[in-house]
Design an enzyme around this catalytic site. Structure first.
Site, PDB file in Angstrom:
ATOM      1  N   LYS A  79       0.817  -1.417  -0.028  1.00 42.51           N
ATOM      2  CA  LYS A  79      -0.120   0.046   0.073  1.00 42.51           C
ATOM      3  C   LYS A  79       0.987   0.686  -0.215  1.00 42.51           C
ATOM      4  CE  LYS A  79      -4.137   2.128   0.706  1.00 42.51           C
ATOM      5  NZ  LYS A  79      -3.847   2.554  -0.764  1.00 42.51           N
ATOM      6  N   LYS A 103       5.388   2.234   8.736  1.00 42.21           N
ATOM      7  CA  LYS A 103       4.063   2.785   9.272  1.00 42.21           C
ATOM      8  C   LYS A 103       2.771   1.654   8.963  1.00 42.21           C
ATOM      9  CE  LYS A 103       3.438   7.006   8.166  1.00 42.21           C
ATOM     10  NZ  LYS A 103       3.455   8.554   7.306  1.00 42.21           N
ATOM     11  N   LYS A 115       5.719   2.144  -3.247  1.00 43.48           N
ATOM     12  CA  LYS A 115       5.043   3.561  -3.736  1.00 43.48           C
ATOM     13  C   LYS A 115       5.629   3.708  -4.906  1.00 43.48           C
ATOM     14  CE  LYS A 115       5.257   7.369  -0.583  1.00 43.48           C
ATOM     15  NZ  LYS A 115       4.372   7.753  -0.282  1.00 43.48           N
ATOM     16  N   THR A 199      -5.196  12.586   8.573  1.00 43.86           N
ATOM     17  CA  THR A 199      -3.841  12.957   9.264  1.00 43.86           C
ATOM     18  C   THR A 199      -4.166  13.135  10.407  1.00 43.86           C
ATOM     19  OG1 THR A 199      -3.134  12.065   6.630  1.00 43.86           O
ATOM     20  CG2 THR A 199      -1.897  13.365   8.286  1.00 43.86           C
ATOM     21  N   ASN A 230      -3.402  21.931   4.474  1.00 45.16           N
ATOM     22  CA  ASN A 230      -4.617  20.228   4.536  1.00 45.16           C
ATOM     23  C   ASN A 230      -4.029  19.899   6.134  1.00 45.16           C
ATOM     24  OD1 ASN A 230      -5.431  17.434   4.728  1.00 45.16           O
ATOM     25  ND2 ASN A 230      -4.347  16.945   2.705  1.00 45.16           N
ATOM     26  N   SER A 358      -7.536   5.046   4.955  1.00 48.62           N
ATOM     27  CA  SER A 358      -7.354   3.870   3.587  1.00 48.62           C
ATOM     28  C   SER A 358      -7.809   2.883   3.996  1.00 48.62           C
ATOM     29  CB  SER A 358      -5.254   4.525   3.080  1.00 48.62           C
ATOM     30  OG  SER A 358      -5.992   5.174   2.480  1.00 48.62           O
TER      31      SER A 358
HETATM   32  P1  NAD Z   1       0.057  21.406   2.347  1.00 42.58           P
HETATM   33  O1  NAD Z   1       0.992  21.627   0.615  1.00 42.58           O
HETATM   34  O2  NAD Z   1      -1.649  21.016   2.016  1.00 42.58           O
HETATM   35  O3  NAD Z   1       0.383  22.359   3.614  1.00 42.58           O
HETATM   36  C1  NAD Z   1       1.491  22.863   3.453  1.00 42.58           C
HETATM   37  C2  NAD Z   1       1.201  24.169   4.663  1.00 42.58           C
HETATM   38  O4  NAD Z   1       2.543  24.285   4.534  1.00 42.58           O
HETATM   39  C3  NAD Z   1       1.005  25.393   3.973  1.00 42.58           C
HETATM   40  O5  NAD Z   1       0.058  26.119   4.622  1.00 42.58           O
HETATM   41  C4  NAD Z   1       2.493  26.168   3.868  1.00 42.58           C
HETATM   42  O6  NAD Z   1       1.774  27.558   3.420  1.00 42.58           O
HETATM   43  C5  NAD Z   1       3.111  25.947   4.519  1.00 42.58           C
HETATM   44  N1  NAD Z   1       4.289  26.494   3.935  1.00 42.58           N
HETATM   45  C6  NAD Z   1       5.263  26.365   4.041  1.00 42.58           C
HETATM   46  N2  NAD Z   1       6.296  26.256   3.503  1.00 42.58           N
HETATM   47  C7  NAD Z   1       6.331  26.813   4.779  1.00 42.58           C
HETATM   48  C8  NAD Z   1       7.736  27.605   5.862  1.00 42.58           C
HETATM   49  N3  NAD Z   1       8.788  27.950   5.375  1.00 42.58           N
HETATM   50  N4  NAD Z   1       6.541  28.286   7.281  1.00 42.58           N
HETATM   51  C9  NAD Z   1       6.169  27.810   7.427  1.00 42.58           C
HETATM   52  N5  NAD Z   1       4.823  26.991   6.418  1.00 42.58           N
HETATM   53  C10 NAD Z   1       5.160  26.687   5.636  1.00 42.58           C
HETATM   54  O7  NAD Z   1       0.544  19.982   2.852  1.00 42.58           O
HETATM   55  P2  NAD Z   1      -0.330  19.112   3.772  1.00 42.58           P
HETATM   56  O8  NAD Z   1      -0.718  17.530   2.999  1.00 42.58           O
HETATM   57  O9  NAD Z   1      -0.449  19.650   5.032  1.00 42.58           O
HETATM   58  O10 NAD Z   1       1.088  18.412   4.482  1.00 42.58           O
HETATM   59  C11 NAD Z   1       1.964  18.877   5.480  1.00 42.58           C
HETATM   60  C12 NAD Z   1       2.838  17.827   6.115  1.00 42.58           C
HETATM   61  O11 NAD Z   1       2.328  16.827   6.159  1.00 42.58           O
HETATM   62  C13 NAD Z   1       4.521  17.336   5.031  1.00 42.58           C
HETATM   63  O12 NAD Z   1       4.957  16.850   5.977  1.00 42.58           O
HETATM   64  C14 NAD Z   1       3.831  16.404   5.085  1.00 42.58           C
HETATM   65  O13 NAD Z   1       3.923  15.298   4.659  1.00 42.58           O
HETATM   66  C15 NAD Z   1       3.128  15.852   5.691  1.00 42.58           C
HETATM   67  N6  NAD Z   1       2.067  14.282   6.043  1.00 42.58           N
HETATM   68  C16 NAD Z   1       0.758  14.932   5.348  1.00 42.58           C
HETATM   69  C17 NAD Z   1       0.198  13.937   4.951  1.00 42.58           C
HETATM   70  C18 NAD Z   1      -1.471  14.067   4.281  1.00 42.58           C
HETATM   71  O14 NAD Z   1      -2.404  13.629   4.718  1.00 42.58           O
HETATM   72  N7  NAD Z   1      -1.923  15.431   3.833  1.00 42.58           N
HETATM   73  C19 NAD Z   1      -0.120  12.857   5.557  1.00 42.58           C
HETATM   74  C20 NAD Z   1       1.348  12.596   5.986  1.00 42.58           C
HETATM   75  C21 NAD Z   1       1.993  13.333   6.301  1.00 42.58           C
END
Ligand code: NAD
Length: 426
Positions: A79, A103, A115, A199, A230, A358
């Site tokens: 997955k 994970k 992946k 998440t 997100n 998921s």
């Molecule tokens: P996203 O792109 O939707 O949001 C990222 C946020 O970070 C945005 O608000 C952006 O403006 C902000 N950002 C960017 N640069 C920045 C900075 N220098 N300082 C402060 N804020 C900043 O991404 P996401 O989906 O919310 O994911 C965020 C993190 O969580 C990532 O590391 C991602 O790998 C991890 N993650 C996400 C999920 C998921 O379900 N989306 C799952 C596991 C891990």
């Protein structure tokens, strides 16, 4: 859709792999693994590279490269996400696929890790081209996919629309409905309730269980959150609804602070209208660096990797760090924080809620029985808090950090499955 900063994602995923792999070496040592066990863990079971032509809007044909890595399937079908990136490389995907296997093992869902993705810059192609490229990639890899073989999901630069094209193309090839072939679908096509906040919510279930179990004094009841899209925005919304005081948040344009608490629903509206959190009434502007070291009890990095390092870790005031982002804390910083009593809830556990929901989507698709929101919430809470309890148990027995404990637990679980299958000596 799909509008993030491409360079940033690439950089982050490299950091994520690098940091996790560094810690893994220590974990192998602590577990005293045999050379056979290390060999088995170090190699992906299968990795594929495909090349395929796509007719572009110009009428010309362009060749594309796609990859899929199925790392380990001892615990169940593989997955993992499908990402689109101009610098996508097989080696990086191998590490990310291994991370997925770990994970899934940690939260005890019956999946291995995978992946994949396509080498493409989504900002430079039309929506029609994106669909054609996706469908062509699926035609190339459909034989190695399946609800009991390998199940993709969204990742960087892919979203629920891409998942629908994957579903549709796979079903055309097979000539029947196979909703469990992919997760992250819209609810109307077999998606699960709660997915969009899974998440953030999964992390918050772990946070609350940790605070309750460890009975730790959080100090300032304020929460600071880096990232407001997100994951960060949903974490802010859920915590606000639960009555936590969110006193600082930031996005890529900078941060805002109000020690008395920020009105999160109004801030979401403000961000929707203006595109950033800045200039929200009754708040003071702060930098992202200031947010990280601000006076708060709980710090939630939910944006980028490597935000807490040797330069700022000594100034962190939070007593608890919930790593919703991937690898937001360097290993050195993480160790020094743990040494001075900060509870660092590691990314591999904190942000696993997405893959757990998921899994629920997959079960619902297989059974053609769709769950109400309450059932998804209850099962997510159960899965995440059970995983926390397992990690906490290892921490207590081995007197180690939660990160070390989480990796140890996951590795043991994969090796146990391999042993049961007869792939390792009993
Ligand atoms: P996203 O792109 O939707 O949001 C990222 C946020 O970070 C945005 O608000 C952006 O403006 C902000 N950002 C960017 N640069 C920045 C900075 N220098 N300082 C402060 N804020 C900043 O991404 P996401 O989906 O919310 O994911 C965020 C993190 O969580 C990532 O590391 C991602 O790998 C991890 N993650 C996400 C999920 C998921 O379900 N989306 C799952 C596991 C891990």
């Amino acid at each position: 859709m799909i509008t993030n900063n491409i360079e940033r994602i690439h950089f982050d995923s490299m950091n994520t792999c690098h940091l996790c792999m560094m810690e893994l070496e220590n974990v192998y040592e602590a577990l005293v693994l045999s050379p056979e066990e290390i060999d088995l863990l170090d190699m992906p079971k299968r990795s594929f590279t495909v090349h395929f032509p796509v007719r572009m809007d110009s009428g010309k044909t362009k060749m594309f490269v796609g990859h899929r890595v199925q790392y380990n399937d001892a615990r169940g079908p593989t997955k993992g996400g499908i990402r689109y990136h101009p610098k996508l490389e097989l080696d990086g995907l191998k590490n990310l696929a291994f991370l997925m296997a770990l994970k899934c093992a940690l939260v005890n869902i019956p999946f291995g890790g995978a992946k994949g993705g396509i080498v493409v810059d989504t900002k430079k192609i039309s929506r029609g081209e994106l669909e054609s490229i996706t469908r062509a990639y699926i035609r190339e890899i459909s034989d190695i996919m399946g609800p009991f073989k390998d199940i993709p999901a969204p990742d960087a630069y892919t979203d629920e629309n891409v998942m629908v094209w994957i579903l549709d193309e796979f079903e055309r090839i097979k000539g029947r409905h196979v909703p469990a072939i992919v997760t992250g679908k819209p609810i109307e096509l077999g998606g699960s309730q709660v997915r969009t906040i899974s998440t953030a919510l999964g992390g918050i279930f772990v946070l609350e269980k940790a605070l309750q179990t460890i009975e730790m004094e959080v100090g300032s009841p304020c929460v600071a959150i880096q990232g407001f899209r997100n994951v960060g925005k949903n974490a802010a919304k859920i915590l606000h609804e639960k009555g936590y005081r969110i006193c600082a948040v930031s996005d890529s344009s900078g941060g805002i602070r109000n020690v008395n608490g920020i009105d999160i629903p109004k801030l979401i509206e403000h961000k929707h209208q203006t595109g950033s959190v800045l200039d929200f009434p009754d708040t003071t502007k702060i930098s992202n660096e200031e947010l990280l070291v601000s006076d708060c009890g709980i710090l939630i990095p939910a944006a980028l990797s490597k935000q807490i390092g040797k330069d700022n870790s000594a100034d962190i005031k939070a007593k608890v760090i919930l790593e919703l982002a991937n690898a937001p804390t360097t290993l050195e910083a993480s160790r020094s924080l743990v040494d001075r009593g900060v509870l660092v809830i590691p990314d591999i556990l904190a942000n696993a809620g997405g893959v757990v929901v998921s899994y629920f989507e997959w079960i619902q698709n297989l059974n053609q029985d769709y769950w109400k929101e309450e059932k998804v919430l209850e099962r997510l809470r159960y899965t995440m808090t059970t995983a926390f309890a397992s990690v906490h148990n290892v921490c207590t027995n081995q007197n180690c950090s939660m990160r070390r404990a989480a990796l140890q637990f996951a590795i043991r679980s994969i090796l146990h499955a391999e042993r049961l299958r007869g792939n390792l000596q009993p």
